[in-house]
Design an enzyme around this catalytic site. Structure first.
Site, PDB file in Angstrom:
ATOM      1  N   LYS A 105       5.355   0.493  -8.912  1.00 58.44           N
ATOM      2  CA  LYS A 105       4.682   1.536  -8.766  1.00 58.44           C
ATOM      3  C   LYS A 105       5.170   2.608  -7.794  1.00 58.44           C
ATOM      4  CE  LYS A 105       1.657  -0.806  -6.177  1.00 58.44           C
ATOM      5  NZ  LYS A 105       2.285  -2.217  -6.101  1.00 58.44           N
ATOM      6  N   ARG A 126      -7.251  -0.332  -3.211  1.00 58.17           N
ATOM      7  CA  ARG A 126      -6.951  -1.628  -3.457  1.00 58.17           C
ATOM      8  C   ARG A 126      -8.054  -2.622  -3.117  1.00 58.17           C
ATOM      9  NH1 ARG A 126      -1.319  -1.066  -1.649  1.00 58.17           N
ATOM     10  NH2 ARG A 126      -0.420  -3.193  -1.475  1.00 58.17           N
ATOM     11  N   ARG A 179      14.865  -5.558  -2.583  1.00 56.75           N
ATOM     12  CA  ARG A 179      14.659  -4.236  -2.544  1.00 56.75           C
ATOM     13  C   ARG A 179      15.172  -3.930  -1.121  1.00 56.75           C
ATOM     14  NH1 ARG A 179       8.674  -2.318  -2.628  1.00 56.75           N
ATOM     15  NH2 ARG A 179       8.371  -4.092  -1.053  1.00 56.75           N
ATOM     16  N   ARG A 217      12.231  -3.968   4.014  1.00 55.30           N
ATOM     17  CA  ARG A 217      10.809  -3.891   4.580  1.00 55.30           C
ATOM     18  C   ARG A 217      10.481  -5.160   5.380  1.00 55.30           C
ATOM     19  NH1 ARG A 217       6.877  -1.167   0.375  1.00 55.30           N
ATOM     20  NH2 ARG A 217       5.644  -2.826   0.926  1.00 55.30           N
ATOM     21  N   ARG A 249       0.846 -11.284   0.521  1.00 51.23           N
ATOM     22  CA  ARG A 249       0.698 -10.056  -0.079  1.00 51.23           C
ATOM     23  C   ARG A 249       0.211 -10.286  -1.565  1.00 51.23           C
ATOM     24  NH1 ARG A 249       6.054  -7.095   0.434  1.00 51.23           N
ATOM     25  NH2 ARG A 249       4.915  -5.255  -0.712  1.00 51.23           N
TER      26      ARG A 249
HETATM   27  P1  AP5 Z   1       8.650  -0.735  -5.990  1.00 49.16           P
HETATM   28  O1  AP5 Z   1       8.563   0.382  -6.810  1.00 49.16           O
HETATM   29  O2  AP5 Z   1       9.085  -0.691  -4.430  1.00 49.16           O
HETATM   30  O3  AP5 Z   1       7.463  -1.760  -6.103  1.00 49.16           O
HETATM   31  P2  AP5 Z   1       5.828  -1.167  -5.973  1.00 49.16           P
HETATM   32  O4  AP5 Z   1       4.905  -1.702  -6.801  1.00 49.16           O
HETATM   33  O5  AP5 Z   1       5.806   0.262  -5.240  1.00 49.16           O
HETATM   34  O6  AP5 Z   1       5.842  -2.583  -4.695  1.00 49.16           O
HETATM   35  P3  AP5 Z   1       5.539  -2.554  -3.028  1.00 49.16           P
HETATM   36  O7  AP5 Z   1       5.720  -3.517  -2.374  1.00 49.16           O
HETATM   37  O8  AP5 Z   1       5.777  -1.210  -2.505  1.00 49.16           O
HETATM   38  O9  AP5 Z   1       4.006  -2.585  -3.150  1.00 49.16           O
HETATM   39  P4  AP5 Z   1       2.411  -2.821  -2.457  1.00 49.16           P
HETATM   40  O10 AP5 Z   1       1.579  -2.273  -3.075  1.00 49.16           O
HETATM   41  O11 AP5 Z   1       2.862  -4.041  -1.718  1.00 49.16           O
HETATM   42  O12 AP5 Z   1       3.103  -2.121  -1.002  1.00 49.16           O
HETATM   43  P5  AP5 Z   1       2.473  -1.177  -0.293  1.00 49.16           P
HETATM   44  O13 AP5 Z   1       3.623  -0.192   0.515  1.00 49.16           O
HETATM   45  O14 AP5 Z   1       1.455  -0.249  -1.062  1.00 49.16           O
HETATM   46  O15 AP5 Z   1       9.673  -1.903  -6.823  1.00 49.16           O
HETATM   47  C1  AP5 Z   1      10.111  -3.139  -6.043  1.00 49.16           C
HETATM   48  C2  AP5 Z   1      11.604  -3.277  -6.420  1.00 49.16           C
HETATM   49  O16 AP5 Z   1      11.644  -3.438  -7.669  1.00 49.16           O
HETATM   50  C3  AP5 Z   1      12.404  -2.127  -6.065  1.00 49.16           C
HETATM   51  O17 AP5 Z   1      13.690  -2.646  -5.404  1.00 49.16           O
HETATM   52  C4  AP5 Z   1      12.731  -1.588  -7.354  1.00 49.16           C
HETATM   53  O18 AP5 Z   1      14.089  -0.936  -7.262  1.00 49.16           O
HETATM   54  C5  AP5 Z   1      12.735  -2.767  -8.381  1.00 49.16           C
HETATM   55  N1  AP5 Z   1      12.156  -2.218  -9.711  1.00 49.16           N
HETATM   56  C6  AP5 Z   1      11.160  -1.298  -9.905  1.00 49.16           C
HETATM   57  N2  AP5 Z   1      10.874  -1.266 -11.294  1.00 49.16           N
HETATM   58  C7  AP5 Z   1      11.893  -1.943 -11.629  1.00 49.16           C
HETATM   59  C8  AP5 Z   1      12.071  -2.185 -13.282  1.00 49.16           C
HETATM   60  N3  AP5 Z   1      11.466  -1.593 -14.084  1.00 49.16           N
HETATM   61  N4  AP5 Z   1      13.052  -3.004 -13.574  1.00 49.16           N
HETATM   62  C9  AP5 Z   1      13.913  -3.519 -12.342  1.00 49.16           C
HETATM   63  N5  AP5 Z   1      13.744  -3.464 -11.114  1.00 49.16           N
HETATM   64  C10 AP5 Z   1      12.633  -2.679 -10.626  1.00 49.16           C
HETATM   65  O19 AP5 Z   1       1.488  -1.595   0.983  1.00 49.16           O
HETATM   66  C11 AP5 Z   1       2.183  -2.351   2.044  1.00 49.16           C
HETATM   67  C12 AP5 Z   1       1.050  -2.565   2.789  1.00 49.16           C
HETATM   68  O20 AP5 Z   1       0.303  -1.753   3.266  1.00 49.16           O
HETATM   69  C13 AP5 Z   1       0.067  -3.682   2.169  1.00 49.16           C
HETATM   70  O21 AP5 Z   1       0.524  -4.918   2.294  1.00 49.16           O
HETATM   71  C14 AP5 Z   1      -1.196  -3.321   3.150  1.00 49.16           C
HETATM   72  O22 AP5 Z   1      -1.114  -4.170   4.552  1.00 49.16           O
HETATM   73  C15 AP5 Z   1      -1.142  -1.918   3.529  1.00 49.16           C
HETATM   74  N6  AP5 Z   1      -1.889  -1.186   2.502  1.00 49.16           N
HETATM   75  C16 AP5 Z   1      -1.466  -0.187   1.708  1.00 49.16           C
HETATM   76  N7  AP5 Z   1      -2.286   0.494   1.158  1.00 49.16           N
HETATM   77  C17 AP5 Z   1      -3.410   0.065   1.419  1.00 49.16           C
HETATM   78  C18 AP5 Z   1      -4.791   0.088   0.992  1.00 49.16           C
HETATM   79  N8  AP5 Z   1      -5.255   1.140   0.150  1.00 49.16           N
HETATM   80  N9  AP5 Z   1      -5.551  -0.563   1.490  1.00 49.16           N
HETATM   81  C19 AP5 Z   1      -5.388  -1.673   2.552  1.00 49.16           C
HETATM   82  N10 AP5 Z   1      -4.245  -1.834   3.017  1.00 49.16           N
HETATM   83  C20 AP5 Z   1      -2.977  -1.048   2.355  1.00 49.16           C
END
Ligand code: AP5
Length: 247
Positions: A38, A113, A152, A185, A196
């Protein structure tokens, strides 16, 4: 035939004004499990589409690094891989939407979420004159997610995302774009990743039904190479433009 002047005269506004109104207010929501890509895609298309990328994960990590009151509450929750309480996230999002750059459209990454977050977002969007959002569900098999998260690395300066398996930097540990140090991270540790993924299944996956019923859900095969996922997103945006004329 240009329909804008006719429609504009019915509404009593100038054609240019009408065109402007029709081009405003598009909310994109990127939904999907941790590691689905994402953030990677949101960064790419935000630049191409001229919309701000609003990642609640990035906002919360910033709050943690600043040691703000929100950050102090969020830190241990994020370290456990759980979700931060809805009321805190919603307040943070509303404040972010008040900034000028979000007036005409944006891309949410990682928000909403939970069902309460989605319900509240509906009211927020309506209150701000936005139409139905375009919600994109990033679909990827769990084994791919674990591999992506374990590989990552993120730039500590500009937030550029790399992957040692599929998208490595030219020089290990150094960002190609700004030379910043690459870091992992803390919530990408294997035991936190499992929590997660469970939190996603329990609390976030039900949103696909929520948005399907609203007629707003699109899906992409996010296991494809990055460039193909970007192309699929461009097609989704184009279809949405064809439906309602907004950009
Ligand atoms: P990446 O693009 O980083 O993946 P992502 O979907 O963004 O994954 P995240 O881990 O950031 O999502 P998340 O939802 O858990 O974390 P967030 O920061 O929102 O890609 C991942 C890897 O794959 C990278 O290395 C990339 O290079 C590779 N890749 C990507 N696409 C590819 C492809 N097509 N082919 C090959 N490789 C590829 O949340 C973190 C924490 O914050 C949560 O756990 C929670 O505690 C809190 N939080 C955030 N938002 C909320 C909310 N709305 N409500 C409550 N808590 C929240």
């Amino acid at each position: 035939m240009d329909l804008f002047p006719a429609a504009a005269s019915v509404c009593g506004v100038g054609a240019a004004d009408w065109r402007l109104r029709m081009s405003l207010n598009r909310a994109f929501i990127f939904l999907g499990p941790p590691g689905a890509g994402k953030g990677t895609q949101a960064k790419r298309v935000a630049q191409q589409w001229g919309l701000p990328h609003l990642s609640t994960g990035d906002m919360l990590r910033e709050a943690v690094s600043q040691g703000s009151a929100l950050g102090k509450i969020a830190k241990p929750i994020m370290e456990r891989g759980e979700l931060v309480p809805d009321d805190l996230v919603l307040k943070m999002v509303e404040e972010r939407l008040d900034r000028k750059d979000a007036a005409n459209g944006f891309i949410f990454d990682g928000f909403p979420r939970t069902i309460p977050q989605a319900e509240e977002l509906d009211a927020i969007l309506e209150g701000r004159g936005f139409g139905k959002p375009v919600v994109v569900d990033f679909v990827v098999a769990p084994d791919i997610l674990v591999r992506r998260l374990s590989g990552r690395w993120t730039c500590s300066v500009g937030g550029e995302i790399y992957n040692v398996h599929d998208a490595p930097p030219k020089v290990p540990g150094v960002c190609d774009r700004d030379g910043g140090k690459l870091v992992q991270r803390p919530d990408d540790r294997p035991e936190v990743v499992m929590e997660r993924l469970e939190a996603y299944e329990r609390q976030t996956k039900p949103l696909t039904d929520f948005y399907r019923k609203l007629g707003a859900l699109e899906q992409v095969d996010a296991s494809l190479p990055m460039v193909d996922v970007t192309g699929a997103l461009a097609n989704i945006r184009q279809r949405a433009q064809g439906r309602d004329g907004r950009l």
